[in-house]
Design a protein around this motif. Structure first.
Motif, PDB file in Angstrom:
ATOM      1  N   ARG A 185       0.350  14.436 -13.477  1.00  0.00           N
ATOM      2  CA  ARG A 185      -0.733  13.981 -14.340  1.00  0.00           C
ATOM      3  C   ARG A 185      -1.022  15.060 -15.373  1.00  0.00           C
ATOM      4  NH1 ARG A 185      -5.442  10.506 -11.794  1.00  0.00           N
ATOM      5  NH2 ARG A 185      -4.047   8.849 -12.403  1.00  0.00           N
ATOM      6  N   GLU A 236      -8.325  13.161  -5.999  1.00  0.00           N
ATOM      7  CA  GLU A 236      -7.654  13.407  -7.274  1.00  0.00           C
ATOM      8  C   GLU A 236      -7.502  12.111  -8.072  1.00  0.00           C
ATOM      9  OE1 GLU A 236      -6.790  16.381  -8.483  1.00  0.00           O
ATOM     10  OE2 GLU A 236      -7.780  17.205  -6.715  1.00  0.00           O
ATOM     11  N   LEU A 237      -7.495  10.983  -7.364  1.00  0.00           N
ATOM     12  CA  LEU A 237      -7.313   9.710  -8.053  1.00  0.00           C
ATOM     13  C   LEU A 237      -8.644   9.237  -8.622  1.00  0.00           C
ATOM     14  CD1 LEU A 237      -5.003   7.851  -5.528  1.00  0.00           C
ATOM     15  CD2 LEU A 237      -4.363   8.788  -7.733  1.00  0.00           C
ATOM     16  N   THR A 238      -8.576   8.334  -9.607  1.00  0.00           N
ATOM     17  CA  THR A 238      -9.811   7.829 -10.194  1.00  0.00           C
ATOM     18  C   THR A 238     -10.468   6.828  -9.238  1.00  0.00           C
ATOM     19  OG1 THR A 238      -8.778   5.923 -11.216  1.00  0.00           O
ATOM     20  CG2 THR A 238      -8.771   7.959 -12.485  1.00  0.00           C
ATOM     21  N   GLU A 249      -8.518   3.595  -9.114  1.00  0.00           N
ATOM     22  CA  GLU A 249      -7.282   3.658  -8.322  1.00  0.00           C
ATOM     23  C   GLU A 249      -7.596   3.612  -6.833  1.00  0.00           C
ATOM     24  OE1 GLU A 249      -4.457   6.190 -11.404  1.00  0.00           O
ATOM     25  OE2 GLU A 249      -5.906   7.245 -10.185  1.00  0.00           O
ATOM     26  N   LEU A 296       0.843  -1.200   0.000  1.00  0.00           N
ATOM     27  CA  LEU A 296       0.000   0.000   0.000  1.00  0.00           C
ATOM     28  C   LEU A 296       0.878   1.250   0.000  1.00  0.00           C
ATOM     29  CD1 LEU A 296      -2.813   1.360   0.315  1.00  0.00           C
ATOM     30  CD2 LEU A 296      -2.472   1.233   2.770  1.00  0.00           C
ATOM     31  N   ARG A 321      -8.295   0.107  -5.805  1.00  0.00           N
ATOM     32  CA  ARG A 321      -7.048  -0.643  -5.668  1.00  0.00           C
ATOM     33  C   ARG A 321      -6.380  -0.354  -4.313  1.00  0.00           C
ATOM     34  NH1 ARG A 321      -2.210  -2.587  -7.525  1.00  0.00           N
ATOM     35  NH2 ARG A 321      -0.711  -0.900  -7.417  1.00  0.00           N
ATOM     36  N   LEU A 322      -6.367   0.938  -3.953  1.00  0.00           N
ATOM     37  CA  LEU A 322      -5.736   1.303  -2.685  1.00  0.00           C
ATOM     38  C   LEU A 322      -6.458   0.642  -1.518  1.00  0.00           C
ATOM     39  CD1 LEU A 322      -4.889   5.090  -3.107  1.00  0.00           C
ATOM     40  CD2 LEU A 322      -3.333   3.145  -3.114  1.00  0.00           C
ATOM     41  N   ARG A 323      -7.801   0.628  -1.592  1.00  0.00           N
ATOM     42  CA  ARG A 323      -8.554   0.025  -0.497  1.00  0.00           C
ATOM     43  C   ARG A 323      -8.254  -1.464  -0.400  1.00  0.00           C
ATOM     44  NH1 ARG A 323     -12.956   1.898   2.112  1.00  0.00           N
ATOM     45  NH2 ARG A 323     -11.996   3.854   1.537  1.00  0.00           N
ATOM     46  N   LEU A 375      -5.491  -2.923  -1.292  1.00  0.00           N
ATOM     47  CA  LEU A 375      -4.158  -3.079  -0.710  1.00  0.00           C
ATOM     48  C   LEU A 375      -4.197  -2.851   0.793  1.00  0.00           C
ATOM     49  CD1 LEU A 375      -2.000  -1.234  -3.387  1.00  0.00           C
ATOM     50  CD2 LEU A 375      -1.965  -3.681  -2.870  1.00  0.00           C
ATOM     51  N   ASN A 416      -8.682   9.373  -2.057  1.00  0.00           N
ATOM     52  CA  ASN A 416      -7.979  10.509  -2.612  1.00  0.00           C
ATOM     53  C   ASN A 416      -8.810  11.040  -3.772  1.00  0.00           C
ATOM     54  OD1 ASN A 416      -6.303  12.249  -3.996  1.00  0.00           O
ATOM     55  ND2 ASN A 416      -4.469  11.099  -3.463  1.00  0.00           N
TER      56      ASN A 416
END
Lengths: 296, 260
Positions: free
Chosen positions: A66, B108-110, B113, A52, B116-118, B120, B106
């Motif tokens: 970006r 700003e993230l899609t 994404e 993570l 995916r973070l969750r 992880l 976040n």
């Protein structure tokens, strides 16, 4: 406050049956042993969440760039420009051959920008993650680790500049270059400790980040970053070596790569300062971990 | 078996820097008369005072109370985000806390994404993360929006993503704040169905809400918070009957029975 965290055997969780069922016990108190156990559990969790931390750091860098064409290679380009500009100017001013000065300044500037960015971002490692901190329980040391990993990625982009300089000038790194492995390991440990200390203190006292910024600014000038430590050969070198930890920490990585001899004393001083830093970080984190969520 | 045991906890917020956030807290606290001083004579707000509670499997708890009564703080303390100044908590079971719509995403993230973070964060392997992506995509019905930054979402879409994420990785204990009401009617029906299958097992739901109808539909136990203390604890009928003016209670009962 103290908490013991016992994760019941992770095993193979079928499907998405979710986070490993866990037992959390939180009890208020000021006793050292339970506080220490809790801080250790926090660090262990951060370690187990390394994937993570990695992903968060990659996303941090991606987000910064970006939509730009060069992306993170803007880092490489801007550092490269800086190195060559300063390299040509100061080699003239100091009357040092470009072939000696350019490798020196490239290493110095890249390493120094790692230090100064790490310190600046370490100050805000908890305050910038306020929403995340309040949204769910997660190990707090993770935010410090994230700053370190992110800055290592930035460093990796900047290293290209050093490689380029060494290739163009046909300079070979010194034969003791392998010393940069223990040297950089020490840097990573110190970096993590600095982020923990500054993160906690700056969360509690919001006036600290500008103070830290000006200290780093001064340190830039009193540390041989753009001027070579060789200038000091006879005057004040010992004084700076002893009292400016940046001097020693910079030298343990830079000197072997530039084939300059490095005395064991410098390593000893670097380790001594690092030990103090790590102990201080431990004490601060153990004492304040549970309060961070209230302070952000 | 999931359980939460809270023994005599107190939570106080020190007022160090009067930024907008603390100011808001301060205003609520002034309204509730709870600004005091801590041991070192620093001003602080006591958000929770001597709370003892025990929740066990099958409990679907609604928390009611006026603004600033300590509902959200109680949820955050149950989630282990705020560690109390006094007392003990023991939490048995994996917790998911849906406390604010963006819940640590976040912006700003899609969407993808963030999923995916969750994944992880919950220690899932790549295959499990793929399955999580698929599950959240189906449930949230956000489709191509998942490729856009979350900040471009409407508030209802953020809620759908957040809810889908929080419930896809099945928690044993789910803590929810009232923002779930931001969903549209068809999503609410879906969400309720999903929650029901989840709560049917040995799980706990704790929901803080101002809506008596939601409480009556979803909960089998209600805790009434006032000035950081538990004022009453009992069945929805008892507590809401005492909490609401009689005509509002009757109205809520009528709406809740129709909605079921």
């Amino acid at each position: 406050m103290n908490v013991t965290l016992k994760s019941e055997a992770p095993g193979e969780t079928p499907g998405l049956s979710g986070p490993v069922s866990s037992m959390v016990f939180i009890s208020a108190g000021q006793a050292w042993a339970p506080l220490t156990a809790m801080a250790k559990a926090d660090l262990r969790q951060t370690l187990s969440l390394w994937r993570l931390v990695w992903a968060l750091s990659v996303f941090d860098i991606k987000l910064r760039y970006r939509g730009s064409v060069l992306g993170p290679f803007w880092l490489t380009l801007s550092t490269g420009t800086m190195v060559f500009a300063l390299g040509f100017l100061y080699s003239e001013l100091f009357h040092i051959a470009l072939k000696t000065y350019l490798p020196f300044i490239s290493l110095s500037l890249v390493l120094w920008s790692f230090i100064s960015c790490l310190v600046a971002e370490g100050c805000t490692c908890f305050t910038t993650q306020e929403t995340m901190l309040r949204a769910m329980r997660m190990p707090l040391s993770m935010h410090a680790a994230r700053v370190v990993v992110r800055n290592v990625f930035v460093l990796l982009h900047n290293i290209l500049v050093i490689v380029l300089v060494f290739l163009i000038l046909r300079v070979m790194p010194g034969k003791f270059s392998f010393l940069l492995i223990p040297g950089f390991t020490l840097w990573l440990i110190d970096g993590f400790a600095v982020c923990l200390i500054l993160g906690v203190i700056c969360t509690r006292f919001r006036d600290v980040p500008p103070i830290v910024a000006s200290i780093i600014q001064i340190a830039f000038f009193i540390t041989p970053v753009i001027w070579s430590p060789a200038i000091l050969q006879h005057r004040g070198r010992v004084f700076l070596e002893t009292w400016n930890p940046f001097f020693d920490l910079l030298d343990i990585i830079r000197a072997p790569l530039l084939s300059t001899p490095i005395s064991p004393a410098i390593w000893a001083i670097a380790i001594f300062y690092s030990a103090i830093l790590v102990i201080a970080a431990g004490l601060v984190f153990i004492q304040s971990r549970a309060r961070i969520a209230y302070w952000v | 078996m999931a359980s939460i045991d809270i023994h005599d906890i107190s939570v106080e917020f020190p007022l160090y820097h009067a930024d907008s956030r603390s100011l808001k807290k301060t205003m609520f606290a002034v309204a509730a008369g709870r600004i005091g001083e801590d041991a070192k004579h620093r001003p602080c707000v006591s958000a929770l005072r001597n709370i003892t509670l025990s929740l066990s499997s099958g409990d679907r708890v609604g928390i009611i109370g006026s603004n600033g009564a300590g509902k959200t703080t109680l949820l955050r303390t149950m989630a282990g985000i705020y560690e109390p100044l006094r007392g003990q908590i023991s939490i048995c079971g994996a917790i998911t806390a849906l406390l604010d719509p963006s819940q640590g995403m976040n912006l700003e993230l899609t969407g993808r994404e963030n999923i995916r973070l969750r994944g992880l964060f919950n220690g899932l392997n790549p295959q499990q993360i793929d399955r999580l992506q698929a599950d959240v995509t189906t449930f949230s019905e956000l489709e191509q929006f998942l490729e856009l930054p979350v900040r471009t979402y409407s508030s209802g879409m953020v809620v759908r993503l957040g809810f889908a994420l929080a419930t896809a990785i099945k928690p044993q204990i789910l803590l929810m704040d009232e923002w779930i009401l931001a969903g549209d009617a068809s999503f609410m029906a879906k969400a309720k169905h999903r929650l029901e299958t989840m709560v049917r097992g040995a799980e706990i739901l704790v929901l803080s809400s101002h809506s008596p109808v939601i409480i009556m539909q979803w909960c089998n136990r209600v805790i009434w918070m006032e000035q950081g203390e538990v004022k009453a604890d009992g069945t929805p009928e008892e507590i809401l009957g005492a909490y609401l003016p009689p005509e509002q209670f009757a109205h809520a009962q009528a709406v809740a029975s129709v909605a079921i």
